[in-house]
Every structure is written in structure tokens, then in C-alpha cells.
Design a protein around this motif. Structure first.
Motif, PDB file in Angstrom:
ATOM      1  N   LYS A  24       0.855  -1.173   0.000  1.00 54.51           N
ATOM      2  CA  LYS A  24       0.000   0.000   0.000  1.00 54.51           C
ATOM      3  C   LYS A  24       0.894   1.226   0.000  1.00 54.51           C
ATOM      4  O   LYS A  24       1.962   1.232   0.595  1.00 54.51           O
ATOM      5  N   GLU A  25       0.451   2.277  -0.642  1.00 52.88           N
ATOM      6  CA  GLU A  25       1.294   3.449  -0.821  1.00 52.88           C
ATOM      7  C   GLU A  25       1.750   4.042   0.500  1.00 52.88           C
ATOM      8  O   GLU A  25       2.855   4.543   0.612  1.00 52.88           O
ATOM      9  N   GLU A  26       0.907   3.964   1.543  1.00 52.28           N
ATOM     10  CA  GLU A  26       1.283   4.596   2.796  1.00 52.28           C
ATOM     11  C   GLU A  26       2.368   3.805   3.530  1.00 52.28           C
ATOM     12  O   GLU A  26       2.930   4.276   4.510  1.00 52.28           O
ATOM     13  N   ASN A  27       2.641   2.561   3.087  1.00 54.99           N
ATOM     14  CA  ASN A  27       3.622   1.740   3.783  1.00 54.99           C
ATOM     15  C   ASN A  27       5.039   2.249   3.598  1.00 54.99           C
ATOM     16  O   ASN A  27       5.827   2.276   4.533  1.00 54.99           O
ATOM     17  N   MET A  28       5.396   2.602   2.370  1.00 55.51           N
ATOM     18  CA  MET A  28       6.779   2.907   2.077  1.00 55.51           C
ATOM     19  C   MET A  28       7.167   4.292   2.601  1.00 55.51           C
ATOM     20  O   MET A  28       6.532   5.286   2.279  1.00 55.51           O
ATOM     21  N   LYS A  29       8.226   4.337   3.408  1.00 55.53           N
ATOM     22  CA  LYS A  29       8.706   5.606   3.951  1.00 55.53           C
ATOM     23  C   LYS A  29      10.028   5.942   3.272  1.00 55.53           C
ATOM     24  O   LYS A  29      11.083   5.451   3.669  1.00 55.53           O
ATOM     25  N   LEU A  30       9.958   6.764   2.247  1.00 51.49           N
ATOM     26  CA  LEU A  30      11.154   7.222   1.558  1.00 51.49           C
ATOM     27  C   LEU A  30      11.647   8.521   2.185  1.00 51.49           C
ATOM     28  O   LEU A  30      10.859   9.319   2.710  1.00 51.49           O
ATOM     29  N   GLY A 226      16.548  -9.818   8.631  1.00 55.82           N
ATOM     30  CA  GLY A 226      15.285  -9.091   8.555  1.00 55.82           C
ATOM     31  C   GLY A 226      14.717  -8.588   9.855  1.00 55.82           C
ATOM     32  O   GLY A 226      14.409  -7.391   9.993  1.00 55.82           O
ATOM     33  N   PRO A 227      14.548  -9.440  10.883  1.00 60.78           N
ATOM     34  CA  PRO A 227      13.928  -8.970  12.126  1.00 60.78           C
ATOM     35  C   PRO A 227      14.735  -7.903  12.851  1.00 60.78           C
ATOM     36  O   PRO A 227      14.201  -7.231  13.741  1.00 60.78           O
ATOM     37  N   HIS A 228      16.004  -7.733  12.504  1.00 47.53           N
ATOM     38  CA  HIS A 228      16.866  -6.786  13.209  1.00 47.53           C
ATOM     39  C   HIS A 228      17.105  -5.487  12.430  1.00 47.53           C
ATOM     40  O   HIS A 228      17.737  -4.578  12.957  1.00 47.53           O
ATOM     41  N   ILE A 229      16.609  -5.383  11.191  1.00 44.63           N
ATOM     42  CA  ILE A 229      16.898  -4.219  10.356  1.00 44.63           C
ATOM     43  C   ILE A 229      16.031  -3.040  10.790  1.00 44.63           C
ATOM     44  O   ILE A 229      14.812  -3.138  10.864  1.00 44.63           O
ATOM     45  N   ARG A 230      16.680  -1.897  11.040  1.00 43.09           N
ATOM     46  CA  ARG A 230      15.981  -0.708  11.517  1.00 43.09           C
ATOM     47  C   ARG A 230      15.873   0.392  10.470  1.00 43.09           C
ATOM     48  O   ARG A 230      14.991   1.238  10.538  1.00 43.09           O
ATOM     49  N   SER A 231      16.774   0.408   9.495  1.00 41.93           N
ATOM     50  CA  SER A 231      16.784   1.463   8.483  1.00 41.93           C
ATOM     51  C   SER A 231      17.601   0.983   7.293  1.00 41.93           C
ATOM     52  O   SER A 231      18.491   0.140   7.443  1.00 41.93           O
ATOM     53  N   CYS A 232      17.285   1.514   6.117  1.00 44.44           N
ATOM     54  CA  CYS A 232      17.985   1.117   4.891  1.00 44.44           C
ATOM     55  C   CYS A 232      18.442   2.350   4.115  1.00 44.44           C
ATOM     56  O   CYS A 232      17.753   3.374   4.105  1.00 44.44           O
ATOM     57  N   ASP A 270       9.160  -4.931   7.373  1.00 45.26           N
ATOM     58  CA  ASP A 270       8.584  -3.942   8.290  1.00 45.26           C
ATOM     59  C   ASP A 270       7.929  -2.846   7.458  1.00 45.26           C
ATOM     60  O   ASP A 270       8.625  -2.085   6.779  1.00 45.26           O
ATOM     61  N   PRO A 271       6.608  -2.740   7.457  1.00 45.91           N
ATOM     62  CA  PRO A 271       5.937  -1.699   6.672  1.00 45.91           C
ATOM     63  C   PRO A 271       6.348  -0.281   7.038  1.00 45.91           C
ATOM     64  O   PRO A 271       6.119   0.644   6.257  1.00 45.91           O
ATOM     65  N   GLU A 272       6.942  -0.095   8.214  1.00 38.32           N
ATOM     66  CA  GLU A 272       7.398   1.227   8.630  1.00 38.32           C
ATOM     67  C   GLU A 272       8.883   1.441   8.331  1.00 38.32           C
ATOM     68  O   GLU A 272       9.467   2.431   8.790  1.00 38.32           O
ATOM     69  N   MET A 273       9.493   0.560   7.547  1.00 36.20           N
ATOM     70  CA  MET A 273      10.924   0.642   7.284  1.00 36.20           C
ATOM     71  C   MET A 273      11.283   1.930   6.538  1.00 36.20           C
ATOM     72  O   MET A 273      10.781   2.190   5.457  1.00 36.20           O
ATOM     73  N   PRO A 274      12.177   2.746   7.098  1.00 37.82           N
ATOM     74  CA  PRO A 274      12.642   3.927   6.363  1.00 37.82           C
ATOM     75  C   PRO A 274      13.684   3.536   5.327  1.00 37.82           C
ATOM     76  O   PRO A 274      14.528   2.666   5.570  1.00 37.82           O
ATOM     77  N   MET A 275      13.621   4.189   4.173  1.00 36.43           N
ATOM     78  CA  MET A 275      14.589   3.966   3.110  1.00 36.43           C
ATOM     79  C   MET A 275      15.117   5.325   2.666  1.00 36.43           C
ATOM     80  O   MET A 275      14.392   6.135   2.087  1.00 36.43           O
ATOM     81  N   ILE A 276      16.397   5.563   2.950  1.00 38.70           N
ATOM     82  CA  ILE A 276      17.000   6.878   2.789  1.00 38.70           C
ATOM     83  C   ILE A 276      17.907   6.915   1.558  1.00 38.70           C
ATOM     84  O   ILE A 276      18.871   6.147   1.455  1.00 38.70           O
ATOM     85  N   ILE A 277      17.616   7.810   0.636  1.00 37.69           N
ATOM     86  CA  ILE A 277      18.478   8.045  -0.525  1.00 37.69           C
ATOM     87  C   ILE A 277      19.666   8.885  -0.079  1.00 37.69           C
ATOM     88  O   ILE A 277      19.492   9.896   0.606  1.00 37.69           O
ATOM     89  N   GLU A 278      20.881   8.489  -0.475  1.00 33.47           N
ATOM     90  CA  GLU A 278      22.065   9.190   0.021  1.00 33.47           C
ATOM     91  C   GLU A 278      23.139   9.355  -1.048  1.00 33.47           C
ATOM     92  O   GLU A 278      23.039   8.854  -2.159  1.00 33.47           O
ATOM     93  N   HIS A 279      24.180  10.102  -0.672  1.00 32.31           N
ATOM     94  CA  HIS A 279      25.421  10.286  -1.439  1.00 32.31           C
ATOM     95  C   HIS A 279      25.216  10.984  -2.776  1.00 32.31           C
ATOM     96  O   HIS A 279      25.808  10.610  -3.783  1.00 32.31           O
ATOM     97  N   LEU A 280      24.385  12.013  -2.782  1.00 39.04           N
ATOM     98  CA  LEU A 280      24.255  12.879  -3.946  1.00 39.04           C
ATOM     99  C   LEU A 280      24.812  14.255  -3.593  1.00 39.04           C
ATOM    100  O   LEU A 280      24.951  14.608  -2.429  1.00 39.04           O
TER     101      LEU A 280
END
Length: 303
Positions: A24-30, A226-232, A270-280
Motif C-alpha cells: 500500500k502506498e502509505e507503507n513505504m517511507k522514503l 530481517g527482524p533486526h533491520i531498523r533502516s535502509c 517492516d511496513p514502517e521501514m525507512p529507506m534513505i536516498i544518500e550520497h548525492l
């Protein structure tokens, strides 16, 4: 308390397949690692929200004024922005005692800040044996550095005593932990329930097998950790044509990494998993990449 290695491996075995996920669109936290140019905490948060970010990297440190920290904290909360990471980015294993002690104090302060913010994690790299804080050295892979890394993590956690966040390490190509298996062993060795995983999957793409078969490597990584991942972290990678085997980190879309599958597994974990774009390099580049990733994932129906 973390599981013993045998129970952790059993957990990984039972973690299941990731195919067939729906999102669902609200799941992904970019989000993006840039705070974007802004004139106030309110402007910072408003711009992040306006650009469609669901999560942020906290732009201040424990060394900033209390009033400023409180203002940014409030702005993030009012705008519904998840604090994905509080960064450290210093060498807590430095050979120089003064540098090492200062880095340890800063690490403890940043972890306490992350705890105050209820951030998903506080993140650093393990540390380097040489003068460059994140440098590549043979000694990075020694048993001595492994033992020092374990003690360093334990000391930071035992001193800061976090209750609402986790201390994590970002994997690096030339220091521990460099693989999901090594990260799993490190989790067991540290044996603290507030030590978890920050996943920079691109930093672990260091072999032809991982590069040419990324879906298999992603499945392996999320099954083990997987169960231990907090951020990507989110970026891309490209094999250069010259000899021998040379890889270059690049902006999303300029490489060959299956971003859609990465997002799929992260969301399944984790539907609340943050995914951070970096190094630009510029705010414009960050906003362009954010739009590109969002469009690409929407097309694949992963957000």
C-alpha cells in the motif's frame, strides 16, 4: 536478549519466502539524507513533507543547542516525519587515544539523542585501523579489530542505556560487518537487545556473484537479518568495463540494482521501514532522485 546463534538461524530458516508481496502506498517511507536548504526548523520539516518524504535524517547533533534540538524535534513530530537515523560518522576505534575517546563520547551522546527522538536507529561504521576514519586497511579484518568492535558497541550501549532506539553499524566494503553472515555473528557476539542492523545493501555488493545475482543476495540478507533491520540506505551500483572487477556507487537508475525488489523485501520485513536516498551532491539531485525512485516503485506497485 538476543537469541543464541542456533535459534537465530532457526528463525532465519522459518522467516519465509518474500515473493508475492503486495503493498500500500502509505507503507513505504522514503527519505533523503539532505536536510535541503531551509531557514528554520518549521521550514525544514515542511519542505521534507512537501517533497513526499515520510522519514528524515535528523539534521542536528547532540552538540547543538538544546533549544534548537527541541525545535527540530517538534517540527518533525508535527509534520508526521519519522526520524530514521541519527548519524555518528566518527572513528570510535581510532589508534589515536584523544580521537578515539572523543568519538566514543560523541557516539554515546548521539545514541542518547536518538533515544530522546525515538529514532529508528543511531548509526555509525565500525571504525578503521588507520588514519582515515572510514578507510580501507588490512588490519580492519583482524581478530583484534573484531574484539575491539564488540567491546566498543557494548560500552556505548551500556553507557547510553537506550530504551526507544537502537545502535547500529552500517556495513562497509572494507570493514566489518561485510556480509549478512558476519553481521549475524556480530549480533550474537555483542549480545545486547538494543544492538540492531542498519542495512546499506550496496556497500555489501563486493563480489561478481552478489553483483550479477542481486535478488538472491537480497533474499539471503533479509532472511538472515530481517527482524533486526531498523533502516535502509538507497542508491545504485554499476560494474565498470575496465579490468579487473571494479564497481562504482551511483545514483538510483544509473546502475543495475533491482530497487523494486529491495523495496519489496524491506516492506515485507517492516511496513514502517525507512529507506534513505544518500550520497548525492546537491539538493536538486536529491529531489530528482526522490522523484525517480518514487515513480519507479509506483510503476512496479511497490509503494
Amino acid at each position: 536478549m538476543l537469541f543464541p546463534v542456533e535459534k537465530m538461524l532457526l528463525l532465519c530458516y522459518n522467516y519465509g519466502t518474500f515473493n508475492g508481496c503486495e503493498y500500500k502506498e502509505e507503507n513505504m517511507k522514503l527519505g533523503i539524507s539532505s536536510p535541503l536548504a531551509h531557514i528554520s526548523p518549521e521550514d525544514w520539516a515542511a519542505k521534507q513533507k512537501q517533497e513526499g518524504c515520510g522519514c528524515v535524517v535528523f539534521p542536528l547533533s547532540c552538540e547543538d543547542k538544546e533549544a534548537d534540538i527541541a525545535a527540530y524535534e517538534q517540527a518533525a513530530r508535527i509534520n508526521g516525519l519519522q526520524v530514521a537515523e541519527v548519524g555518528i560518522w566518527r572513528n570510535a576505534l581510532a589508534a589515536d587515544e584523544k580521537e578515539r575517546n572523543a568519538a566514543m563520547d560523541y557516539s554515546i551522546g548521539q545514541l542518547r539523542l536518538a533515544d530522546r527522538l525515538h529514532a529508528r536507529c543511531c548509526v555509525n561504521v565500525a571504525g578503521a585501523a588507520g588514519p582515515v576514519w572510514d578507510g580501507a586497511y588490512k588490519e580492519n579484518f583482524s581478530q583484534n579489530m573484531w574484539d575491539r568492535t564488540v567491546r566498543m558497541i557494548q560500552e556505548i550501549l551500556d553507557e547510553a542505556k537506550p530504551e526507544h532506539t537502537y545502535f547500529t553499524l552500517e556495513s562497509m566494503p572494507w570493514m566489518i560487518p561485510g556480509s549478512p553472515e558476519e553481521y549475524l555473528r556480530l549480533l550474537a557476539a555483542v549480545n545486547r537487545d538494543r544492538f540492531a542492523v542498519h542495512l546499506d545493501i550496496i556497500n555489501m555488493i563486493t563480489t561478481p556473484e552478489r553483483y550479477f545475482f542481486p535478488e538472491r543476495f537480497l533474499e539471503q540478507t533479509f532472511s538472515l537479518l530481517g527482524p533486526h533491520i531498523r533502516s535502509c540506505h538507497v542508491k545504485d551500483i554499476l560494474l565498470l568495463p575496465s579490468y579487473t572487477f571494479q564497481l562504482r556507487e551511483c545514483a538510483c537508475g544509473d546502475g543495475t540494482f533491482p530497487l523494486e525488489y529491495y523495496a519489496e523485501l524491506a516492506d515485507r520485513t517492516d511496513p514502517e521501514m525507512p529507506m534513505i536516498i544518500e550520497h548525492l551532491d546537491t539538493d536538486a539531485a536529491y529531489l530528482q532522485s526522490l522523484g525517480y525512485v518514487r515513480q519507479r516503485l509506483a510503476k512496479a506497485k511497490t509503494i
